[in-house]
Design a protein around this motif. Structure first.
Motif, short mmCIF file in Angstrom:
data_model
loop_
_atom_site.label_atom_id
_atom_site.label_comp_id
_atom_site.label_asym_id
_atom_site.label_seq_id
_atom_site.Cartn_x
_atom_site.Cartn_y
_atom_site.Cartn_z
N LEU A 12 0.84 -1.20 0.00
CA LEU A 12 0.00 0.00 0.00
C LEU A 12 0.88 1.24 0.00
CD1 LEU A 12 -2.69 -1.01 2.64
CD2 LEU A 12 -2.80 -1.23 0.16
N GLN A 13 0.56 2.19 -0.87
CA GLN A 13 1.32 3.43 -0.97
C GLN A 13 0.50 4.65 -0.62
OE1 GLN A 13 2.83 3.45 -4.94
NE2 GLN A 13 4.17 1.70 -4.60
N HIS A 14 -0.78 4.64 -0.92
CA HIS A 14 -1.60 5.83 -0.77
C HIS A 14 -2.61 5.72 0.37
CE1 HIS A 14 0.13 7.21 -4.51
NE2 HIS A 14 -0.14 6.03 -5.02
N VAL A 15 -2.95 4.52 0.76
CA VAL A 15 -3.89 4.30 1.87
C VAL A 15 -3.07 3.99 3.11
CG1 VAL A 15 -5.73 2.82 2.74
CG2 VAL A 15 -5.69 3.46 0.33
N HIS A 16 -3.30 4.76 4.17
CA HIS A 16 -2.56 4.56 5.42
C HIS A 16 -3.56 4.13 6.49
CE1 HIS A 16 0.82 6.37 3.43
NE2 HIS A 16 0.04 7.39 3.06
N LEU A 17 -3.53 2.85 6.82
CA LEU A 17 -4.48 2.27 7.76
C LEU A 17 -3.95 2.36 9.19
CD1 LEU A 17 -5.29 -0.97 5.75
CD2 LEU A 17 -6.67 1.11 5.87
N THR A 18 -4.85 2.66 10.12
CA THR A 18 -4.48 2.65 11.53
C THR A 18 -4.52 1.21 12.04
OG1 THR A 18 -6.74 3.02 12.24
CG2 THR A 18 -5.40 4.98 11.85
N ALA A 19 -4.09 1.02 13.27
CA ALA A 19 -4.03 -0.33 13.83
C ALA A 19 -5.42 -0.97 13.93
CB ALA A 19 -3.38 -0.30 15.21
N TRP A 20 -6.42 -0.21 14.35
CA TRP A 20 -7.76 -0.80 14.49
C TRP A 20 -8.36 -1.12 13.12
CZ3 TRP A 20 -12.23 1.24 12.56
CH2 TRP A 20 -12.22 2.59 12.19
N GLN A 21 -8.01 -0.34 12.10
CA GLN A 21 -8.52 -0.62 10.76
C GLN A 21 -7.88 -1.89 10.20
OE1 GLN A 21 -7.44 3.15 9.07
NE2 GLN A 21 -9.57 3.88 9.10
N GLY A 23 -6.76 -4.36 11.98
CA GLY A 23 -7.34 -5.46 12.74
C GLY A 23 -8.74 -5.80 12.26
N LEU A 24 -9.54 -4.78 12.01
CA LEU A 24 -10.90 -5.00 11.54
C LEU A 24 -10.90 -5.67 10.17
CD1 LEU A 24 -13.89 -4.50 12.23
CD2 LEU A 24 -13.70 -2.37 10.95
N LEU A 25 -10.02 -5.21 9.27
CA LEU A 25 -9.98 -5.79 7.93
C LEU A 25 -9.40 -7.21 7.94
CD1 LEU A 25 -8.79 -2.68 5.93
CD2 LEU A 25 -11.05 -3.74 5.85
N GLY A 26 -8.37 -7.43 8.73
CA GLY A 26 -7.72 -8.74 8.77
C GLY A 26 -8.49 -9.77 9.57
N GLU A 27 -8.51 -9.56 10.88
CA GLU A 27 -9.17 -10.54 11.75
C GLU A 27 -10.68 -10.48 11.64
OE1 GLU A 27 -7.02 -8.49 14.20
OE2 GLU A 27 -5.23 -9.66 13.75
N GLY A 28 -11.22 -9.31 11.31
CA GLY A 28 -12.67 -9.18 11.16
C GLY A 28 -13.19 -9.99 9.99
N ALA A 29 -12.44 -10.02 8.89
CA ALA A 29 -12.86 -10.81 7.74
C ALA A 29 -12.82 -12.30 8.05
CB ALA A 29 -11.98 -10.49 6.54
N VAL A 30 -11.80 -12.72 8.78
CA VAL A 30 -11.70 -14.13 9.17
C VAL A 30 -12.85 -14.48 10.12
CG1 VAL A 30 -10.31 -15.84 10.40
CG2 VAL A 30 -9.22 -14.26 8.81
N ALA A 31 -13.11 -13.61 11.09
CA ALA A 31 -14.19 -13.86 12.06
C ALA A 31 -15.54 -13.91 11.35
CB ALA A 31 -14.19 -12.79 13.14
N ALA A 32 -15.77 -13.01 10.42
CA ALA A 32 -17.04 -13.02 9.68
C ALA A 32 -17.17 -14.29 8.86
CB ALA A 32 -17.12 -11.80 8.77
N GLY A 33 -16.07 -14.75 8.26
CA GLY A 33 -16.09 -16.00 7.51
C GLY A 33 -16.39 -17.20 8.39
N VAL A 34 -15.82 -17.22 9.57
CA VAL A 34 -16.06 -18.33 10.50
C VAL A 34 -17.53 -18.33 10.94
CG1 VAL A 34 -15.55 -19.17 12.83
CG2 VAL A 34 -13.69 -18.52 11.30
N VAL A 35 -18.06 -17.17 11.26
CA VAL A 35 -19.46 -17.08 11.68
C VAL A 35 -20.38 -17.54 10.55
CG1 VAL A 35 -21.31 -15.46 12.28
CG2 VAL A 35 -19.11 -15.32 13.43
N LEU A 36 -20.12 -17.10 9.33
CA LEU A 36 -20.94 -17.52 8.19
C LEU A 36 -20.85 -19.02 7.96
CD1 LEU A 36 -20.25 -14.63 5.66
CD2 LEU A 36 -22.39 -15.11 6.86
N ALA A 37 -19.64 -19.58 8.10
CA ALA A 37 -19.48 -21.01 7.89
C ALA A 37 -20.16 -21.82 9.00
CB ALA A 37 -17.99 -21.35 7.82
N LEU A 38 -20.03 -21.37 10.25
CA LEU A 38 -20.66 -22.10 11.35
C LEU A 38 -22.18 -22.00 11.32
CD1 LEU A 38 -18.24 -21.32 14.31
CD2 LEU A 38 -18.51 -23.47 13.07
N ALA A 39 -22.71 -20.92 10.76
CA ALA A 39 -24.16 -20.77 10.66
C ALA A 39 -24.72 -21.47 9.42
CB ALA A 39 -24.52 -19.29 10.63
N ASP A 40 -23.88 -22.14 8.68
CA ASP A 40 -24.26 -22.83 7.45
C ASP A 40 -24.88 -21.89 6.42
OD1 ASP A 40 -23.29 -25.33 7.99
OD2 ASP A 40 -25.12 -25.99 9.01
#
Length: 82
Positions: A12-21, A23-40
């Motif tokens: 990334l050169q032009h987008v500067h993400l903060t730590a919480w952003q 975390g939300l993009l990285g672990e949040g996407a994994v968590a959302a995927g896990v929830v969707l998979a567990l809910a069938d």
């Protein structure tokens, strides 16, 4: 200061993400995927695919921000100072 791993992996050169952003993009996407998979609602592949799609959208946003900044610089150099 060194860039965080998420920003270095996506180069990334032009987008500067903060730590919480990051975390939300990285672990949040994994968590959302896990929830969707567990809910069938989706298959187990979504746990792997969703973070990749989020990274792809972030990289596309970075490229778009770079093109918009370049276009603005070119327009201001053509028009000259007011």
């Amino acid at each position: 200061m060194s860039q965080p791993l998420y920003c270095r992996l996506l180069r990334l050169q032009h987008v500067h993400l903060t730590a919480w952003q990051r975390g939300l993009l990285g672990e949040g996407a994994v968590a959302a995927g896990v929830v969707l998979a567990l809910a069938d609602v989706a298959s187990a592949w979504v746990v792997l695919v969703l973070p990749g799609l989020v990274a792809l959208v972030v990289k596309a946003h970075d490229l778009l921000a770079g093109e918009l900044a370049r276009g603005a610089r070119e327009r201001s150099s053509v028009q000259g100072p007011p």
